[in-house]
Design a protein around this motif. Sequence first.
Motif, PDB file in Angstrom:
ATOM      1  N   LEU A 164      63.612   4.161  -2.236  1.00  0.00           N
ATOM      2  CA  LEU A 164      64.505   4.493  -3.162  1.00  0.00           C
ATOM      3  C   LEU A 164      65.593   5.363  -2.368  1.00  0.00           C
ATOM      4  O   LEU A 164      65.481   6.243  -1.461  1.00  0.00           O
ATOM      5  CB  LEU A 164      63.813   5.320  -4.439  1.00  0.00           C
ATOM      6  CG  LEU A 164      63.092   4.499  -5.413  1.00  0.00           C
ATOM      7  CD1 LEU A 164      62.272   3.587  -4.914  1.00  0.00           C
ATOM      8  CD2 LEU A 164      62.406   5.610  -6.325  1.00  0.00           C
ATOM      9  N   ARG A 165      66.749   5.421  -3.082  1.00  0.00           N
ATOM     10  CA  ARG A 165      67.844   6.273  -2.541  1.00  0.00           C
ATOM     11  C   ARG A 165      68.273   7.179  -3.504  1.00  0.00           C
ATOM     12  O   ARG A 165      68.461   6.552  -4.882  1.00  0.00           O
ATOM     13  CB  ARG A 165      69.079   5.300  -2.026  1.00  0.00           C
ATOM     14  CG  ARG A 165      68.758   4.212  -0.948  1.00  0.00           C
ATOM     15  CD  ARG A 165      69.752   3.207  -1.067  1.00  0.00           C
ATOM     16  NE  ARG A 165      71.204   3.456  -0.981  1.00  0.00           N
ATOM     17  CZ  ARG A 165      71.719   3.667   0.343  1.00  0.00           C
ATOM     18  NH1 ARG A 165      70.742   3.118   1.320  1.00  0.00           N
ATOM     19  NH2 ARG A 165      72.746   3.926   0.679  1.00  0.00           N
ATOM     20  N   ASN A 166      68.629   8.458  -3.296  1.00  0.00           N
ATOM     21  CA  ASN A 166      69.174   9.498  -4.383  1.00  0.00           C
ATOM     22  C   ASN A 166      68.048   9.276  -5.662  1.00  0.00           C
ATOM     23  O   ASN A 166      68.403   9.351  -6.707  1.00  0.00           O
ATOM     24  CB  ASN A 166      70.389   8.854  -4.798  1.00  0.00           C
ATOM     25  CG  ASN A 166      71.140  10.216  -5.764  1.00  0.00           C
ATOM     26  OD1 ASN A 166      71.004  11.384  -5.370  1.00  0.00           O
ATOM     27  ND2 ASN A 166      72.009   9.904  -6.354  1.00  0.00           N
ATOM     28  N   GLN A 167      66.984   9.553  -5.357  1.00  0.00           N
ATOM     29  CA  GLN A 167      65.802   9.145  -5.997  1.00  0.00           C
ATOM     30  C   GLN A 167      65.513  10.438  -7.172  1.00  0.00           C
ATOM     31  O   GLN A 167      65.504  11.768  -6.609  1.00  0.00           O
ATOM     32  CB  GLN A 167      64.542   8.738  -5.512  1.00  0.00           C
ATOM     33  CG  GLN A 167      63.938   9.965  -4.654  1.00  0.00           C
ATOM     34  CD  GLN A 167      62.617   9.599  -4.442  1.00  0.00           C
ATOM     35  OE1 GLN A 167      61.694   9.565  -5.335  1.00  0.00           O
ATOM     36  NE2 GLN A 167      62.041   9.250  -3.152  1.00  0.00           N
ATOM     37  N   ILE A 168      64.981  10.157  -8.199  1.00  0.00           N
ATOM     38  CA  ILE A 168      64.409  11.407  -9.282  1.00  0.00           C
ATOM     39  C   ILE A 168      63.026  10.828  -9.640  1.00  0.00           C
ATOM     40  O   ILE A 168      62.974   9.614  -9.981  1.00  0.00           O
ATOM     41  CB  ILE A 168      65.595  11.531 -10.398  1.00  0.00           C
ATOM     42  CG1 ILE A 168      66.685  12.360  -9.785  1.00  0.00           C
ATOM     43  CG2 ILE A 168      64.667  12.584 -11.124  1.00  0.00           C
ATOM     44  CD1 ILE A 168      67.573  12.702 -10.851  1.00  0.00           C
ATOM     45  N   ARG A 169      62.296  11.857  -9.735  1.00  0.00           N
ATOM     46  CA  ARG A 169      60.966  11.376 -10.124  1.00  0.00           C
ATOM     47  C   ARG A 169      60.727  11.895 -11.706  1.00  0.00           C
ATOM     48  O   ARG A 169      61.041  13.078 -11.765  1.00  0.00           O
ATOM     49  CB  ARG A 169      59.805  12.087  -9.472  1.00  0.00           C
ATOM     50  CG  ARG A 169      58.360  11.911  -9.935  1.00  0.00           C
ATOM     51  CD  ARG A 169      57.264  12.296  -9.252  1.00  0.00           C
ATOM     52  NE  ARG A 169      55.777  12.026  -9.791  1.00  0.00           N
ATOM     53  CZ  ARG A 169      54.965  12.402  -9.169  1.00  0.00           C
ATOM     54  NH1 ARG A 169      54.922  13.262  -8.101  1.00  0.00           N
ATOM     55  NH2 ARG A 169      53.636  12.238  -9.953  1.00  0.00           N
ATOM     56  N   VAL A 170      60.525  11.236 -12.466  1.00  0.00           N
ATOM     57  CA  VAL A 170      60.303  11.321 -14.021  1.00  0.00           C
ATOM     58  C   VAL A 170      58.692  11.525 -14.325  1.00  0.00           C
ATOM     59  O   VAL A 170      58.103  10.505 -14.128  1.00  0.00           O
ATOM     60  CB  VAL A 170      60.910  10.471 -14.949  1.00  0.00           C
ATOM     61  CG1 VAL A 170      60.874  10.969 -16.433  1.00  0.00           C
ATOM     62  CG2 VAL A 170      62.689  10.439 -14.322  1.00  0.00           C
ATOM     63  N   ASN A 171      58.412  12.563 -14.798  1.00  0.00           N
ATOM     64  CA  ASN A 171      57.020  12.903 -15.231  1.00  0.00           C
ATOM     65  C   ASN A 171      56.773  13.000 -16.606  1.00  0.00           C
ATOM     66  O   ASN A 171      57.213  14.183 -16.896  1.00  0.00           O
ATOM     67  CB  ASN A 171      56.413  13.979 -14.342  1.00  0.00           C
ATOM     68  CG  ASN A 171      54.893  14.209 -14.442  1.00  0.00           C
ATOM     69  OD1 ASN A 171      54.189  13.489 -15.307  1.00  0.00           O
ATOM     70  ND2 ASN A 171      54.143  14.979 -13.585  1.00  0.00           N
ATOM     71  N   VAL A 172      56.158  12.389 -17.405  1.00  0.00           N
ATOM     72  CA  VAL A 172      56.363  12.572 -18.956  1.00  0.00           C
ATOM     73  C   VAL A 172      54.761  12.717 -19.510  1.00  0.00           C
ATOM     74  O   VAL A 172      54.052  11.592 -19.099  1.00  0.00           O
ATOM     75  CB  VAL A 172      57.097  11.444 -19.498  1.00  0.00           C
ATOM     76  CG1 VAL A 172      57.247  11.361 -20.974  1.00  0.00           C
ATOM     77  CG2 VAL A 172      58.708  11.567 -18.943  1.00  0.00           C
TER      78      VAL A 172
END
Length: 636
Positions: A209-217
Amino acid sequence: MEETRSFTDIKEISTETLAVLASLGFQQATPVQEATIPLFCGHKDVAVDACTGSGKTLAFVIPITEKLRRLEEPLKRHQVGAMIVSPTRELARQIYTVLQPFAASIPGITTMLLTGGSDPQADVAAFQEKGGHILVGTPGRLSDIFERSKVLDPKHLEVLVLDEADRLLDAGYGKHLESLMRKLPKQRRTGLFSATQTEAVQALARAGLRNQIRVNVAVEPVASSSGREPGQGQGQPAAGTAGSPGKRKAAMQDQRTPSGLQASYLVCQSDEKLAQLLHFLKEHREEKIIVYFLTCAAVDFYALAIPIAAAKGGLQTSALHGKMKQSQREATLAAFAAKPGGVLLCTDVAARGLDIPDVAWIVQFDPPQDPDVFVHRVGRTARMGRTGHALTLLLPHETAYVDFLRIRKVPLIEQQAWEGLPDPLPKIKQAAEQDRNIMEKGTRAFVSYVRGYREHQCNFIFRAQELDLGRLATAFALLKLPGMPELAHQRTLPSFTPSSVDTNTIKFKDKAREKERQKRLAARALTPKAPPAKAVRVVEPQKEKRLPAAKRRQIEARQDADDFAAEYRMLKKVKRGKMSEDDFFEEALGLHQDIEEDGNGAPADTKSHHFKGKLKEKGRGSAKGRGMGNKARLRR
C-alpha cells in the motif's frame, strides 16, 4: 450519538451511482462506508478493519465504480481496470452480484467472474470474446487466467481490492497473490478489507500500500427488524477519536464481534451434544439457523442423523461443505437464503463474508481450528447493526477457551445445559445397523474429527489426549472401532459398547450402491491371494565402533556448517525470486505441507502453523538453528 450520513452527503459519489443506490433501497451510509468511500475515491490506499456485516462490500464497490467512471479514455476490450480478489467462490459470487448494477451504470464497462469449478480454458475463451474490465474471482483462478491469456492487459488497472485479506494470506494463497501483484502496475489504488487485521495483513499493507490510511470501525446495534429491507436497520457509528497520522478511527472497539451479538456457550459431553442441539433446534424451529462442524465428514453424518433423530420434529436441514460440487453448493446456499427459516449444516466454507439474510442464530457444534474464524462464523448474524445470537458447545476440558476468547475481546456468557433430554443416539445406531451408508458416514466422521482435533491451533486448550474417544465413538453411532493409529493400543474403550451385528452383513439401502459393493466383493474373492513370504534369516549387522566425544562433536559441527551454507544458498535464491519461501521451508526443514483441497481450488487445511514449532525445536542449541533464526530476521 452521531447521526449517519446520507449517501447524497458524500460528495465523491456521482449522481449515476446515487441513482443505483436509491434503486436498491440504500439511503444511509454505514460507518465503514462513510469513513472509507471518500478516502478510497481519492488518492489513498486503505486497510479497513471493521466487524463482519458492517457493509464493507459497498465500501469498495462504490470507489471502483467512481474510479472507472472518471477515466479520461475508455478501456479497450481486454484492458482490466479493477480487480477484486476473494478467498472463496461463494463470496466472490456474492461480490459479483452486488457489483453488477453499479458496473452496468458505466457505459461500455464489462465484468467477469473467475472462480474454480469450471474449465479455465472456457474462461480464457470468454475473456477473449467479451473481455472483462472488472474481474472478480479467487486467487488461484485469477492467477491461472493471467498466465493462460495472451491478450489480457493489466497495465491500466486502477483499483485492486483484497477482500477477507487475512484469509487470503492464511489459506496458502501467497504464491498466487505474489504472482498477481507482480503483474499489476504500482501506480494503483489498493484496498485491504477484513474483520481481523492480523500481523500478516499489516505486513502486506506495509509492502503493498502507498500513502495508506487504516480505517477501524465499530458498529452499535439498532433494534432488530423482521425481514430484510435494504437501507433499514443499519448501525450507527459510535463516538470516535482521531487516530495518529496515516490512521483514522471511526470508532473505538472493546470487542471484535458485532455489538448487537449476544454470544453464549454451553458445556456438555460429546455424546450429549446431539441431544442438546436437537432440543435447541426444536425450540427455534421457525428461525433461520447455521450450525458449524469441524469437518466435511461430520456435516455429511449429521445431515443424515438429525432427520432420523427428529423424525417427527419437522426440522428442515441442508448441508454445505467444500467437498461438494460447485453447482450443489450454489443451489444449497441460494435455497437456504430464500427460505424464511431452516437449518444449514456447514463447515468454515460458509464462515466468511457471506451475507445470508435473516440468520437469527449461529450454533458452533464444534469450535473452529483457527480462533480467528470464530469471529467470522458468528458474524453471519447481527449484520448491518441488527441483533443476533450465537451458541457454542464445548466439552468439559475445553472451558478455558472462554477465557481465551475473552482476552481476544470476544465475550461469551454461560448457558446451562438442558437436563433430562431423550437420547437420540440409540435410534441412530439402530439405523446404522440397517443401512451401510449411515455406518460408513459415521466412521468417516469419527476418523476425520479425531485427526482434525489434533490440528487445533489452540492445542493447549483442545488437547487430543483428553478426548474421551469412547464417548466420541458413541456420538457418531459407531458399531465398532475403526482401525486407526490413534486406537492402535486400545481394542476396547470403557465408555463405548460395540454392536453385536456383523458389520460385513450390513447392506446399503440404495440398491445401486449395494449392487456395486457386491461386485467389488466378488472381484476381490476371485483375486488370488499372494503366497506367504518365506521366512528370511536376518543377520544382525556388527555394531559400529563408537567414536570419541571430541570426534563426534567435530563431525556434528562440520555437518551443521554444511547445512548452514546450503540453507544460505537457498535463502539467496529466495531473495532473487528463484525459489519461493514455501519451497525454502520444505527444503530447509525436510517437511512437506499436507494440503487438502476445500473444493474452492484452495488449500483447506494447511499445516503451516506447525512450521513455527518445528523451526523453534530444530533451532535449539545448534548452528543450524541459529542460522535459521538469522534468516528469519533478514526476511523481517
